[in-house]
Write a protein that holds these residues in place. Structure first.
Motif, PDB file in Angstrom:
ATOM      1  N   ILE A  16       7.826  21.237  57.050  1.00 21.26           N
ATOM      2  CA  ILE A  16       8.478  19.964  56.725  1.00 21.26           C
ATOM      3  C   ILE A  16       7.406  19.048  56.144  1.00 21.26           C
ATOM      4  O   ILE A  16       6.378  18.792  56.786  1.00 21.26           O
ATOM      5  CB  ILE A  16       9.099  19.326  57.983  1.00 21.26           C
ATOM      6  CG1 ILE A  16      10.162  20.251  58.583  1.00 21.26           C
ATOM      7  CG2 ILE A  16       9.688  17.949  57.640  1.00 21.26           C
ATOM      8  CD1 ILE A  16      10.622  19.843  59.981  1.00 21.26           C
ATOM      9  N   ILE A  17       7.647  18.569  54.918  1.00 20.83           N
ATOM     10  CA  ILE A  17       6.675  17.673  54.295  1.00 20.83           C
ATOM     11  C   ILE A  17       7.081  16.208  54.431  1.00 20.83           C
ATOM     12  O   ILE A  17       6.226  15.328  54.397  1.00 20.83           O
ATOM     13  CB  ILE A  17       6.408  18.024  52.817  1.00 20.83           C
ATOM     14  CG1 ILE A  17       7.659  17.853  51.956  1.00 20.83           C
ATOM     15  CG2 ILE A  17       5.832  19.432  52.701  1.00 20.83           C
ATOM     16  CD1 ILE A  17       7.390  17.887  50.461  1.00 20.83           C
ATOM     17  N   SER A  18       8.398  15.963  54.568  1.00 20.27           N
ATOM     18  CA  SER A  18       8.837  14.574  54.730  1.00 20.27           C
ATOM     19  C   SER A  18      10.167  14.514  55.461  1.00 20.27           C
ATOM     20  O   SER A  18      10.955  15.455  55.428  1.00 20.27           O
ATOM     21  CB  SER A  18       8.950  13.874  53.379  1.00 20.27           C
ATOM     22  OG  SER A  18       9.988  14.431  52.610  1.00 20.27           O
ATOM     23  N   THR A  19      10.349  13.386  56.121  1.00 24.46           N
ATOM     24  CA  THR A  19      11.582  13.113  56.847  1.00 24.46           C
ATOM     25  C   THR A  19      11.927  11.644  56.678  1.00 24.46           C
ATOM     26  O   THR A  19      11.041  10.788  56.768  1.00 24.46           O
ATOM     27  CB  THR A  19      11.416  13.386  58.357  1.00 24.46           C
ATOM     28  OG1 THR A  19      10.945  14.704  58.543  1.00 24.46           O
ATOM     29  CG2 THR A  19      12.721  13.207  59.097  1.00 24.46           C
ATOM     30  N   ASP A  20      13.191  11.366  56.440  1.00 25.28           N
ATOM     31  CA  ASP A  20      13.728  10.010  56.452  1.00 25.28           C
ATOM     32  C   ASP A  20      14.792   9.964  57.523  1.00 25.28           C
ATOM     33  O   ASP A  20      15.654  10.843  57.589  1.00 25.28           O
ATOM     34  CB  ASP A  20      14.327   9.637  55.092  1.00 25.28           C
ATOM     35  CG  ASP A  20      13.260   9.491  54.032  1.00 25.28           C
ATOM     36  OD1 ASP A  20      12.514   8.501  54.095  1.00 25.28           O
ATOM     37  OD2 ASP A  20      13.174  10.362  53.146  1.00 25.28           O
ATOM     38  N   VAL A  21      14.721   8.950  58.403  1.00 18.90           N
ATOM     39  CA  VAL A  21      15.591   8.841  59.567  1.00 18.90           C
ATOM     40  C   VAL A  21      16.390   7.550  59.498  1.00 18.90           C
ATOM     41  O   VAL A  21      15.814   6.480  59.297  1.00 18.90           O
ATOM     42  CB  VAL A  21      14.729   8.845  60.861  1.00 18.90           C
ATOM     43  CG1 VAL A  21      15.575   8.571  62.089  1.00 18.90           C
ATOM     44  CG2 VAL A  21      13.981  10.161  60.994  1.00 18.90           C
ATOM     45  N   TRP A  22      17.706   7.667  59.664  1.00 15.04           N
ATOM     46  CA  TRP A  22      18.584   6.493  59.750  1.00 15.04           C
ATOM     47  C   TRP A  22      19.449   6.640  60.992  1.00 15.04           C
ATOM     48  O   TRP A  22      19.916   7.739  61.308  1.00 15.04           O
ATOM     49  CB  TRP A  22      19.501   6.392  58.542  1.00 15.04           C
ATOM     50  CG  TRP A  22      18.790   6.172  57.245  1.00 15.04           C
ATOM     51  CD1 TRP A  22      18.399   4.970  56.713  1.00 15.04           C
ATOM     52  CD2 TRP A  22      18.396   7.167  56.297  1.00 15.04           C
ATOM     53  NE1 TRP A  22      17.781   5.169  55.514  1.00 15.04           N
ATOM     54  CE2 TRP A  22      17.764   6.511  55.221  1.00 15.04           C
ATOM     55  CE3 TRP A  22      18.504   8.560  56.259  1.00 15.04           C
ATOM     56  CZ2 TRP A  22      17.256   7.187  54.119  1.00 15.04           C
ATOM     57  CZ3 TRP A  22      17.994   9.233  55.171  1.00 15.04           C
ATOM     58  CH2 TRP A  22      17.384   8.544  54.117  1.00 15.04           C
ATOM     59  N   ASN A  23      19.659   5.514  61.719  1.00 19.29           N
ATOM     60  CA  ASN A  23      20.578   5.530  62.859  1.00 19.29           C
ATOM     61  C   ASN A  23      21.071   4.116  63.140  1.00 19.29           C
ATOM     62  O   ASN A  23      20.616   3.157  62.524  1.00 19.29           O
ATOM     63  CB  ASN A  23      19.932   6.168  64.093  1.00 19.29           C
ATOM     64  CG  ASN A  23      18.711   5.429  64.577  1.00 19.29           C
ATOM     65  OD1 ASN A  23      18.758   4.234  64.846  1.00 19.29           O
ATOM     66  ND2 ASN A  23      17.598   6.142  64.673  1.00 19.29           N
ATOM     67  N   ASP A  24      22.001   4.025  64.077  1.00 13.77           N
ATOM     68  CA  ASP A  24      22.622   2.742  64.426  1.00 13.77           C
ATOM     69  C   ASP A  24      21.857   1.951  65.484  1.00 13.77           C
ATOM     70  O   ASP A  24      22.318   0.888  65.904  1.00 13.77           O
ATOM     71  CB  ASP A  24      24.047   2.980  64.958  1.00 13.77           C
ATOM     72  CG  ASP A  24      25.036   3.387  63.888  1.00 13.77           C
ATOM     73  OD1 ASP A  24      24.815   3.067  62.709  1.00 13.77           O
ATOM     74  OD2 ASP A  24      26.055   4.008  64.254  1.00 13.77           O
ATOM     75  N   SER A  25      20.712   2.419  65.935  1.00 14.26           N
ATOM     76  CA  SER A  25      20.026   1.771  67.054  1.00 14.26           C
ATOM     77  C   SER A  25      19.775   0.287  66.831  1.00 14.26           C
ATOM     78  O   SER A  25      20.035  -0.528  67.724  1.00 14.26           O
ATOM     79  CB  SER A  25      18.707   2.476  67.361  1.00 14.26           C
ATOM     80  OG  SER A  25      18.946   3.760  67.883  1.00 14.26           O
ATOM     81  N   ALA A  26      19.266  -0.088  65.679  1.00 16.51           N
ATOM     82  CA  ALA A  26      18.971  -1.503  65.436  1.00 16.51           C
ATOM     83  C   ALA A  26      20.236  -2.352  65.516  1.00 16.51           C
ATOM     84  O   ALA A  26      20.229  -3.446  66.096  1.00 16.51           O
ATOM     85  CB  ALA A  26      18.291  -1.682  64.085  1.00 16.51           C
ATOM     86  N   GLU A  27      21.332  -1.849  64.960  1.00 11.14           N
ATOM     87  CA  GLU A  27      22.597  -2.604  65.018  1.00 11.14           C
ATOM     88  C   GLU A  27      23.089  -2.739  66.453  1.00 11.14           C
ATOM     89  O   GLU A  27      23.580  -3.789  66.856  1.00 11.14           O
ATOM     90  CB  GLU A  27      23.664  -1.924  64.157  1.00 11.14           C
ATOM     91  CG  GLU A  27      23.410  -2.034  62.665  1.00 11.14           C
ATOM     92  CD  GLU A  27      23.416  -3.464  62.174  1.00 11.14           C
ATOM     93  OE1 GLU A  27      24.267  -4.274  62.608  1.00 11.14           O
ATOM     94  OE2 GLU A  27      22.541  -3.794  61.350  1.00 11.14           O
TER      95      GLU A  27
END
Length: 141
Positions: free
Chosen positions: A117-128
């Protein structure tokens, strides 16, 4: 017969193995699956270069957190040989205040090159969710 390993299937297995190790959490075990120049970007633009950094960040936010995988999809970039892998589902666990959660959506995008794995982008609802708990959300969840 010469058997070729399907790079898409291999990349999906690498990502899911990485995520399983990350959830233990076992950052050293997760590091086996990433390249030396690994880049991880969390929601909000937080950047990390090794799994231990993201594990430390998660330890500040959650008492514990795991992922329920819904789908892992992947596509081969014929020009570069990279495989783009998308894993989506729900985070579940416990916030630092002791309250639990189970429907925190996430979507992770990975790029796998030469078995790492060279890169990962992470999105989630935690901040909201955190904003909502603090009474600062702009809209109901």
């Amino acid at each position: 017969m010469d058997q070729q390993i399907d790079p898409v299937i291999a990349a999906k297995n690498i990502v899911e193995s990485y995520l399983e190790r990350s959830m233990v959490p076992d950052p050293e075990g997760a590091a086996v699956y990433v390249s030396d120049d690994f880049k991880l970007v969390f929601t909000g633009g937080r950047q990390f270069s090794v799994p231990a950094e993201s594990a430390a960040f998660n330890a500040k936010r959650y008492a514990w957190v795991k992922k329920k995988f819904l789908r892992t999809d992947a596509a081969l970039d014929e020009e570069t040989g990279d495989v783009h892998v998308y894993n989506t589902g729900y985070l579940f666990g416990e916030w630092k205040d002791g309250s639990t959660f189970e429907t925190n959506r996430y979507m992770d995008k990975f790029v796998v090159r030469n078995g790492k794995i060279i890169s990962t982008d992470v999105w989630n609802d935690s901040a909201e969710i955190i904003l909502h708990k603090a009474g600062l959300a702009e809209a109901d969840l």
